[in-house]
Design a protein around this motif. Sequence first.
Motif, PDB file in Angstrom:
ATOM      1  N   UNK B 459       0.717  -1.003  -0.431  1.00  0.00           N
ATOM      2  CA  UNK B 459       0.031  -0.053  -0.102  1.00  0.00           C
ATOM      3  C   UNK B 459       0.832   1.241  -0.058  1.00  0.00           C
ATOM      4  N   UNK B 460       2.186   1.246   0.560  1.00  0.00           N
ATOM      5  CA  UNK B 460       2.634   2.492   0.603  1.00  0.00           C
ATOM      6  C   UNK B 460       3.322   2.272  -0.409  1.00  0.00           C
ATOM      7  N   UNK B 461       4.048   1.454  -1.866  1.00  0.00           N
ATOM      8  CA  UNK B 461       4.037   1.628  -2.393  1.00  0.00           C
ATOM      9  C   UNK B 461       3.914   2.727  -3.625  1.00  0.00           C
ATOM     10  N   UNK B 462       2.286   3.350  -2.779  1.00  0.00           N
ATOM     11  CA  UNK B 462       1.640   3.617  -4.486  1.00  0.00           C
ATOM     12  C   UNK B 462       1.416   3.725  -5.463  1.00  0.00           C
ATOM     13  N   UNK B 463       0.620   1.871  -6.069  1.00  0.00           N
ATOM     14  CA  UNK B 463       1.221   1.570  -6.940  1.00  0.00           C
ATOM     15  C   UNK B 463      -0.283   2.497  -7.837  1.00  0.00           C
ATOM     16  N   UNK B 464       0.320   2.563  -8.631  1.00  0.00           N
ATOM     17  CA  UNK B 464      -0.366   3.566  -9.624  1.00  0.00           C
ATOM     18  C   UNK B 464      -1.509   2.547 -10.584  1.00  0.00           C
ATOM     19  N   UNK B 465      -2.095   2.518 -10.400  1.00  0.00           N
ATOM     20  CA  UNK B 465      -2.725   1.209 -10.825  1.00  0.00           C
ATOM     21  C   UNK B 465      -4.014   1.296  -9.869  1.00  0.00           C
ATOM     22  N   UNK B 466      -5.386   1.348 -10.379  1.00  0.00           N
ATOM     23  CA  UNK B 466      -6.863   0.744  -9.629  1.00  0.00           C
ATOM     24  C   UNK B 466      -7.312  -0.510  -9.485  1.00  0.00           C
ATOM     25  N   UNK B 468      -5.036  -2.212  -8.998  1.00  0.00           N
ATOM     26  CA  UNK B 468      -3.457  -2.918  -7.986  1.00  0.00           C
ATOM     27  C   UNK B 468      -3.994  -2.696  -6.584  1.00  0.00           C
ATOM     28  N   UNK B 469      -4.846  -1.512  -6.094  1.00  0.00           N
ATOM     29  CA  UNK B 469      -4.800  -0.897  -5.089  1.00  0.00           C
ATOM     30  C   UNK B 469      -6.384  -1.417  -4.538  1.00  0.00           C
ATOM     31  N   UNK B 470      -7.251  -1.285  -5.544  1.00  0.00           N
ATOM     32  CA  UNK B 470      -8.253  -2.454  -5.329  1.00  0.00           C
ATOM     33  C   UNK B 470      -8.117  -4.053  -4.589  1.00  0.00           C
ATOM     34  N   UNK B 471      -7.026  -4.164  -5.207  1.00  0.00           N
ATOM     35  CA  UNK B 471      -6.618  -5.916  -4.359  1.00  0.00           C
ATOM     36  C   UNK B 471      -6.039  -5.979  -3.685  1.00  0.00           C
ATOM     37  N   UNK B 472      -5.215  -4.930  -3.516  1.00  0.00           N
ATOM     38  CA  UNK B 472      -4.305  -4.407  -1.955  1.00  0.00           C
ATOM     39  C   UNK B 472      -5.258  -4.104  -0.838  1.00  0.00           C
ATOM     40  N   UNK B 473      -6.553  -3.605  -0.864  1.00  0.00           N
ATOM     41  CA  UNK B 473      -7.725  -3.269  -0.258  1.00  0.00           C
ATOM     42  C   UNK B 473      -8.026  -4.513   0.221  1.00  0.00           C
TER      43      UNK B 473
END
Lengths: 235, 669
Positions: B459-466, B468-473
């Motif tokens: 999460x801290x890596x701030x992936x620029x990928x929506x 990926x963000x969702x998966x992480x959530x």
Amino acid sequence: MGYEGYNILICDDDKAIVDAVGIYLSGEGYSVYKAYDGAQVFDIIQKEQIHLVLLDIMMPVMDGLEVTKMIREQSGIPIIFMSAKAQDEDKIQGLQIGADDYITKPFNPRELVARVNSMVRRYTKLGAMPADEANSYRTGGLVISDDKKKVTVDGRDVRLTPLEYNILLFLVKNQGKVYTINEIYENIWNEEAFGADNTVAVHIRHIREKIEVNPKNPQYLKVVWGWGYKVEKYE
Amino acid sequence: MNKWFYSRIVKAASIIATYVVGVLCLLLVTVVVYYAVRKDGIRYENLENFQDSQAYADALDEQVNGLLSYLHTELESADTRAGESGDQSEGYLVENRFLEGYSNISYQLYDSSGEQILSNNSLTEGQLMQLGNFIILDFGKGTVDTDYVKNMDFQGYPERVTESALAGKRLVIGVDTSFPVRDRLSVARDTFFEIRDSSNIMMTLEAFLYAVLILLYVHLAITAGQREKKDKVILRPEDYIPLEFLLLLGCIGVGLFWVLMYELIENAGVDRFSVLTASMPALVIHTSIVVVYLSIVRRVKAKVEWKHTLLKQFADRIAKASEFKNVVLQTILTFVIFMSVNYICIVYGNLPVKIILAGVDLLMCGQLIRWSLQRMEMYNSINMINRGELDRYHLDITHFRKGSERTLAEAINSIGNSFTKMLDENTRAERMKADLITNVSHDIKTPLTSIINYVDLLKGLKLDNDEAEEYLRVLDEKSQRLKTLAEDLVEASRISSGSVKVELETMDFRELLLQAGGEFEGLLKERELELITDVPEGAVLVKADRRHMWRVVENLFSNAAKYSMPGTRVYAELFPDGDAAVFTLKNISEQPLNIRAEELMERFMRADSSRTTKGNGLGLSIAKDLTVLQGGGFNILLDGDLFKAVIRFPMDEGSSDTALNSEELRENL
């Protein structure tokens, strides 16, 4: 924040955990040393100047409790236990052996970092205590300077509302004593408490969230369920 | 010839000899007793003088009596001589007896004036008195003068003749104790000496015969029941007859012997003829005695003395009857028998019997005491097992008689053992289960730590990928849920295995609720829920464990916050009900509650059975267990979409407001 130059030793038999924690602490600026069992901890401490040890308990060769005992024979380095054993008996045992703090796995990495920071500040020059001023009240790392109306926790400034400040000051002045909601109300507002008003409780909550590293696990402002609130008395 | 043949001959001979000797002994006993009783010829002091013996006394008594009646007859017939002749035959016989020269007794009869009327001699009175013994009977004065002071009551004589012809007369009798003439006295003397002289021989012979008899009896006993080439005791047919009958036969035999002896002594007199005729019945009697004796000996040797008795048959019948019929009957029977025996022995028995009976009764009493004590032992043992005191229940089975009592004692021990074993296994299993859960959850938490850490790092890596963000959530949310679940799992298992400490203190329920309100204010506000608190003015004190109480209340509030329909109200009420404090938390559920209250509280049950919403199912179960652990009551009521949690706690009356205000307590928390 200026944690450069401070060395943290992380010890856990799970390499993944050591690495992850290492990344977090490096991000804060610490220099990180890694160990995977108790014996290695000892070696490293002899060779390097370590300012804080993060120690797992369940480890082969020598477990965390053993290591702590041996370290304590020589020095007072701050030690924080990390353990999956979460029962009260385990925490008490850990603290009695000589650790300064205890965090249970799985932990919130942010909280871990905050705790490390807190402890480093407290035990090093960073958290330098202000000279004992006349209207200054202190418990552990929590300092309230009534002249300046300033609250600091381990050197970190905390911004409180006037009401929150009054409540906290009252409790810090009477640190170690428990007060009911009604008593706190009467002391602050100077009038009789009546009705089922949980204003005080709400404010306490806010204060906790501001000053505590982990509001759910407070070090200073503690709830005595079914009685009231108090501020813990530390040296 | 082999030795068994010889032994058989010996045995036969000994039996015959026993019979013969036995008969002789019996008869000898008779004779001896006879003379001891009647003739006084046999005495331990060994009389020297005939005159000192009972035989002399008896003979003399008989002579004097005879003389008196002779004189009486003479006087009367003298009066009536002119007329009737009277009974000539009797007078003739008597006349002969006391005529001069025919008797050792010399007499002179004087009338009241001193003139001699009758006499059978020509001696003077002085010379009469010098003969040996003298007896002077003065019927006029009623006196007796004699030098024979042995065993005789001559006073009776004057009284007897007051009315007769001898009245008023005086009789002087002299007895020539050298017994020159052969009369009854001399015959008595001769017999006396005969018997006395032979008495020693007889006694010696008798002792010898008895010794032989005893030896024969012993020999018979030793050889009883033996046959050639067999080591076991052989029982004869009569050994199977119930012993009581044989004993009866023996008693009859002995009784008959007494009768025989009585007949011989009292009525027949002992002489050669009567002894011979007595020998036949004596033989029969002795045979029966020997048969009975040998039968007893054989039974004892074969160790079956109780086997063929009526008593045993009777006892067996009772025992058999009691196995199948009820115990009451047996008890009544035993009691009746016991009382009857006591009654009969007391009423009809003599002293020895009563003494024996007393002994038997004492034994019975002792046995009753023993039975009662045993029952108490068993009772105590069972009680201890029941109460769970499993260290001391063990019974010492040697205290109990072999049979049903011992079986019962063994059974009790066995029950206790099984119980102990079961309990131990149970405890061990519980502990193993608890340890297992703790260990497993501990093992789960370690990798889980890394998962949470690395998800956070990602999460801290701030992936620029929506995406990926969702998966992480999602990863973050699920891993957090795993964390809560693992923690709850340990807690639930510790609570149910009883390894949770409960520290009951006085606490203010009202304060707790206000504090809870404060804690959850933020969360409730987030979900647009309005908290309405209704608590009494003063403190509501209950005895509970602070931290557990908070856990319970936290769980309820948390559920309300999580599952309420947004925009609704949550009601928290606290009120007294009798001697208990009742807390209720009511909210409207967002999801429909398609489940029953009990099911809801079962572990892992959730109102939303699809189990997709956040949170886990252990909370309510843990809350309930914690409440019950502290001695409170926990209940859930579902009504449509209304979810109502009810907690009851007994109020703590003991303390008052002052307790909470004490400075000491305040500082020691």
